[in-house]
Design a protein around this motif. Structure first.
Motif, PDB file in Angstrom:
ATOM      1  N   ASP A   1       1.017  -1.054  -0.074  1.00  0.00           N
ATOM      2  CA  ASP A   1      -0.276   0.141   0.047  1.00  0.00           C
ATOM      3  C   ASP A   1       1.043   1.461   0.063  1.00  0.00           C
TER       4      ASP A   1
ATOM      5  N   GLU B   1      -2.252   2.749  -2.245  1.00  0.00           N
ATOM      6  CA  GLU B   1      -3.541   2.293  -1.850  1.00  0.00           C
ATOM      7  C   GLU B   1      -4.169   2.958  -0.492  1.00  0.00           C
ATOM      8  N   GLY B   2      -5.501   2.988  -0.436  1.00  0.00           N
ATOM      9  CA  GLY B   2      -6.087   3.588   0.762  1.00  0.00           C
ATOM     10  C   GLY B   2      -6.999   4.900   0.315  1.00  0.00           C
TER      11      GLY B   2
END
Length: 109
Positions: free
Chosen positions: A9, A50-51
């Motif tokens: 991520d 990511e997130g």
């Protein structure tokens, strides 16, 4: 698992020309993400890929869960495909004139 390297991520990236500023979005090759810290050109930095992040919006109203594209010229999110890069989807609706939005980042393949 012996061949696991990292969660993925957040990735190490090399800062492009001009360096990077913490909290600012960057499109580097096929990777799109937000710099977790500032770094000078050529330095390694953490790129959040990511997130859910809050980024500028450069077009009108957008609905919740609509596809979000990155307009690298205007440096903001848009609902317009064109030559823009798909980066994820909005987690909440945004009315026209709203300047920021929350986007769930989806890594490029």
């Amino acid at each position: 698992m012996r061949n696991f390297v990292q969660k993925g991520d957040v990735l190490d990236a090399i800062a492009p020309a001009g360096g990077v500023v913490s909290g600012t979005a960057y499109l580097i090759g096929k990777a799109f993400g937000v710099a977790a810290a500032s770094a000078a050109e050529g330095e390694t930095f953490a790129l959040v890929v990511e997130g859910v992040v809050e980024l500028p919006i450069v077009t009108g109203a957008l609905t919740q869960f609509s596809t979000a594209y990155w307009d690298d010229t205007a440096k903001g999110l848009t609902g317009t495909v064109g030559s823009n890069t798909k980066v994820g989807y909005l987690t909440e609706a945004k009315a026209a004139g709203v300047l920021v939005g929350k986007v769930k980042l989806i890594p490029a393949a």
